[in-house]
Write an enzyme that holds these catalytic residues in place. Structure first.
Site, PDB file in Angstrom:
ATOM      1  N   LYS A   1      -9.611  15.941  58.217  1.00  0.00           N
ATOM      2  CA  LYS A   1      -8.392  16.757  58.060  1.00  0.00           C
ATOM      3  C   LYS A   1      -8.560  18.140  58.693  1.00  0.00           C
ATOM      4  O   LYS A   1      -7.703  18.587  59.451  1.00  0.00           O
ATOM      5  CB  LYS A   1      -8.030  16.943  56.574  1.00  0.00           C
ATOM      6  CG  LYS A   1      -7.804  15.655  55.815  1.00  0.00           C
ATOM      7  CD  LYS A   1      -7.395  15.917  54.372  1.00  0.00           C
ATOM      8  CE  LYS A   1      -8.424  16.644  53.515  1.00  0.00           C
ATOM      9  NZ  LYS A   1      -9.643  15.858  53.233  1.00  0.00           N
TER      10      LYS A   1
ATOM     11  N   ARG B   1      -3.449  18.207  46.172  1.00  0.00           N
ATOM     12  CA  ARG B   1      -4.538  17.284  45.860  1.00  0.00           C
ATOM     13  C   ARG B   1      -4.334  16.573  44.528  1.00  0.00           C
ATOM     14  O   ARG B   1      -5.180  15.758  44.143  1.00  0.00           O
ATOM     15  CB  ARG B   1      -5.827  18.104  45.779  1.00  0.00           C
ATOM     16  CG  ARG B   1      -6.881  17.731  46.811  1.00  0.00           C
ATOM     17  CD  ARG B   1      -8.064  18.605  46.517  1.00  0.00           C
ATOM     18  NE  ARG B   1      -9.237  18.311  47.276  1.00  0.00           N
ATOM     19  CZ  ARG B   1      -9.564  18.946  48.400  1.00  0.00           C
ATOM     20  NH1 ARG B   1      -8.759  19.842  48.929  1.00  0.00           N
ATOM     21  NH2 ARG B   1     -10.703  18.659  48.982  1.00  0.00           N
TER      22      ARG B   1
ATOM     23  N   ARG C   1     -22.765  16.929  58.038  1.00  0.00           N
ATOM     24  CA  ARG C   1     -22.240  18.303  58.015  1.00  0.00           C
ATOM     25  C   ARG C   1     -23.068  19.179  57.076  1.00  0.00           C
ATOM     26  O   ARG C   1     -23.293  20.360  57.356  1.00  0.00           O
ATOM     27  CB  ARG C   1     -20.764  18.306  57.588  1.00  0.00           C
ATOM     28  CG  ARG C   1     -20.121  19.681  57.709  1.00  0.00           C
ATOM     29  CD  ARG C   1     -18.639  19.659  57.427  1.00  0.00           C
ATOM     30  NE  ARG C   1     -18.342  19.283  56.049  1.00  0.00           N
ATOM     31  CZ  ARG C   1     -17.116  19.087  55.574  1.00  0.00           C
ATOM     32  NH1 ARG C   1     -16.054  19.204  56.368  1.00  0.00           N
ATOM     33  NH2 ARG C   1     -16.925  18.752  54.313  1.00  0.00           N
TER      34      ARG C   1
ATOM     35  N   ARG D   1     -16.689  14.175  44.524  1.00  0.00           N
ATOM     36  CA  ARG D   1     -15.442  14.408  45.282  1.00  0.00           C
ATOM     37  C   ARG D   1     -14.698  13.103  45.515  1.00  0.00           C
ATOM     38  O   ARG D   1     -13.467  13.073  45.475  1.00  0.00           O
ATOM     39  CB  ARG D   1     -15.764  15.114  46.616  1.00  0.00           C
ATOM     40  CG  ARG D   1     -16.181  16.570  46.408  1.00  0.00           C
ATOM     41  CD  ARG D   1     -16.959  17.121  47.581  1.00  0.00           C
ATOM     42  NE  ARG D   1     -16.147  17.392  48.743  1.00  0.00           N
ATOM     43  CZ  ARG D   1     -16.643  17.616  49.961  1.00  0.00           C
ATOM     44  NH1 ARG D   1     -17.955  17.578  50.168  1.00  0.00           N
ATOM     45  NH2 ARG D   1     -15.850  17.881  50.946  1.00  0.00           N
TER      46      ARG D   1
ATOM     47  N   ARG E   1     -22.822  23.565  53.624  1.00  0.00           N
ATOM     48  CA  ARG E   1     -21.770  23.744  52.626  1.00  0.00           C
ATOM     49  C   ARG E   1     -22.277  23.231  51.286  1.00  0.00           C
ATOM     50  O   ARG E   1     -22.856  22.153  51.222  1.00  0.00           O
ATOM     51  CB  ARG E   1     -20.533  22.940  53.067  1.00  0.00           C
ATOM     52  CG  ARG E   1     -19.268  23.748  53.103  1.00  0.00           C
ATOM     53  CD  ARG E   1     -18.142  22.908  53.632  1.00  0.00           C
ATOM     54  NE  ARG E   1     -17.456  22.215  52.545  1.00  0.00           N
ATOM     55  CZ  ARG E   1     -16.281  21.628  52.687  1.00  0.00           C
ATOM     56  NH1 ARG E   1     -15.657  21.643  53.856  1.00  0.00           N
ATOM     57  NH2 ARG E   1     -15.706  21.029  51.675  1.00  0.00           N
TER      58      ARG E   1
HETATM   59  P1  AMP Z   1     -11.931  21.107  51.085  1.00  0.00           P
HETATM   60  O1  AMP Z   1     -12.412  22.150  52.024  1.00  0.00           O
HETATM   61  O2  AMP Z   1     -10.475  20.788  51.246  1.00  0.00           O
HETATM   62  O3  AMP Z   1     -12.789  19.860  51.093  1.00  0.00           O
HETATM   63  O4  AMP Z   1     -12.064  21.724  49.605  1.00  0.00           O
HETATM   64  C1  AMP Z   1     -13.324  22.084  49.084  1.00  0.00           C
HETATM   65  C2  AMP Z   1     -13.236  22.256  47.579  1.00  0.00           C
HETATM   66  O5  AMP Z   1     -12.298  23.318  47.269  1.00  0.00           O
HETATM   67  C3  AMP Z   1     -12.715  21.067  46.790  1.00  0.00           C
HETATM   68  O6  AMP Z   1     -13.717  20.093  46.522  1.00  0.00           O
HETATM   69  C4  AMP Z   1     -12.208  21.753  45.525  1.00  0.00           C
HETATM   70  O7  AMP Z   1     -13.273  22.141  44.677  1.00  0.00           O
HETATM   71  C5  AMP Z   1     -11.570  23.008  46.085  1.00  0.00           C
HETATM   72  N1  AMP Z   1     -10.155  22.793  46.460  1.00  0.00           N
HETATM   73  C6  AMP Z   1      -9.607  22.911  47.708  1.00  0.00           C
HETATM   74  N2  AMP Z   1      -8.295  22.629  47.688  1.00  0.00           N
HETATM   75  C7  AMP Z   1      -8.003  22.308  46.409  1.00  0.00           C
HETATM   76  C8  AMP Z   1      -6.826  21.901  45.736  1.00  0.00           C
HETATM   77  N3  AMP Z   1      -5.653  21.770  46.389  1.00  0.00           N
HETATM   78  N4  AMP Z   1      -6.894  21.654  44.403  1.00  0.00           N
HETATM   79  C9  AMP Z   1      -8.047  21.778  43.720  1.00  0.00           C
HETATM   80  N5  AMP Z   1      -9.189  22.148  44.284  1.00  0.00           N
HETATM   81  C10 AMP Z   1      -9.189  22.417  45.617  1.00  0.00           C
END
Ligand code: AMP
Length: 195
Positions: free
Chosen positions: A13, A88, A127, A144, A133
Site C-alpha cells: 500500500k 482499518r 523490510r 498484525r 521498523r
Molecule cells: P502502517 O504503517 O499502516 O502499517 O501502520 C503501522 C501501525 O500504526 C499499525 O500496526 C497500527 O499500530 C498503527 N495504525 C496505523 N493506522 C492505523 C489505523 N487506521 N487504526 C489503528 N491503528 C493504526
C-alpha cells in the site's frame, strides 16, 4: 477523489501510494507514517502510541478518527487523497463516511491488494532488516495479521455493502507492474485523476 488503499501488512500500500501520488498529484495520507513521525519527535502522542504500534496492535478508533479528520481538513486534501492504512476498522470506515458526507464527498474507489501470506511475511521480515521498523518482526507481524483478519477485513465488506467501487489489485510482481495495474483500475473505475 478519495481512494482507499486496502490490504494486509506488506501488501505494498505505502510503496504504491508513493508511486501513484507522484504520478497523479494526489497527496499520500498514511496514518502509519503520521504516527511514526510522532514517535520520532517523541511527542506526547508519539509516546502514547509507540508501545501499541511496536506490538502490532491497533491504535484506538477515537484517536485515529481525530487524526484523519484534521488531516482531511488541510487544503491539499481538497482535490482528493490516497488513504493508506485508514480506515482499518468498520467504526473508522463509518466515521470516514460521515465526515466525507458533511462535505458532500464519499470514498470513490477502494483498491484491495491481494498478496499470499507467505509473500507478505517475507516482505515484512526483509523490510525489518533494512529499515528496522519496530513492528517488522515475526511476532509483531503475526499480531498484525490477526488484527487484519479480525478488524480490518470486514472494512471491505462494509464498502461492498455501500456499493463503493472496489478493484482487486494483484499485489505480487515488480513495483512498476503493480503500479500499471493500479493505473488500469483507475481507468476502469472512471475516476481517473488529472495527471
Ligand atoms: P502502517 O504503517 O499502516 O502499517 O501502520 C503501522 C501501525 O500504526 C499499525 O500496526 C497500527 O499500530 C498503527 N495504525 C496505523 N493506522 C492505523 C489505523 N487506521 N487504526 C489503528 N491503528 C493504526
Amino acid at each position: 477523489m478519495i481512494t482507499v488503499l486496502f490490504g494486509p501488512p506488506g501488501s505494498g500500500k505505502g510503496t504504491q501510494a508513493m508511486a501513484v501520488a507522484g504520478r497523479f498529484g494526489l497527496p499520500h495520507v498514511s496514518t502509519g507514517e503520521m504516527l511514526r513521525a510522532e514517535v520520532e519527535q517523541d511527542s506526547e502522542l508519539g509516546r502514547e502510541v509507540a508501545p501499541i504500534m511496536s506490538s502490532g496492535r491497533l491504535i484506538s478508533d477515537e484517536l485515529m478518527i481525530r487524526v484523519i479528520e484534521s488531516r482531511l481538513q488541510r487544503a491539499d486534501a481538497a482535490q482528493g487523497v490516497l488513504l493508506d492504512g485508514f480506515p482499518r476498522t468498520v467504526p473508522q470506515a463509518q466515521a470516514l463516511d460521515a465526515m466525507l458526507k458533511r462535505g458532500t464527498r464519499q470514498v470513490d474507489l477502494v483498491l484491495a491488494f491481494v498478496v499470499a501470506e507467505d509473500v507478505l511475511r517475507a516482505r515484512i521480515l526483509r523490510r525489518g532488516e533494512i529499515e528496522h521498523r519496530a513492528d517488522d518482526t515475526a511476532d509483531a507481524f503475526a499480531q498484525r495479521m490477526t488484527q487484519y483478519h479480525e478488524e480490518t477485513a470486514p472494512v471491505l465488506e462494509h464498502y461492498a455493502a455501500e456499493g463503493t467501487h472496489i478493484e482487486q489489485i494483484q499485489g505480487e510482481g515488480t513495483i512498476s507492474e503493480v503500479t500499471e495495474r493500479i493505473a488500469d483500475a483507475f481507468n476502469r473505475s472512471r475516476v481517473v485523476p488529472a495527471s
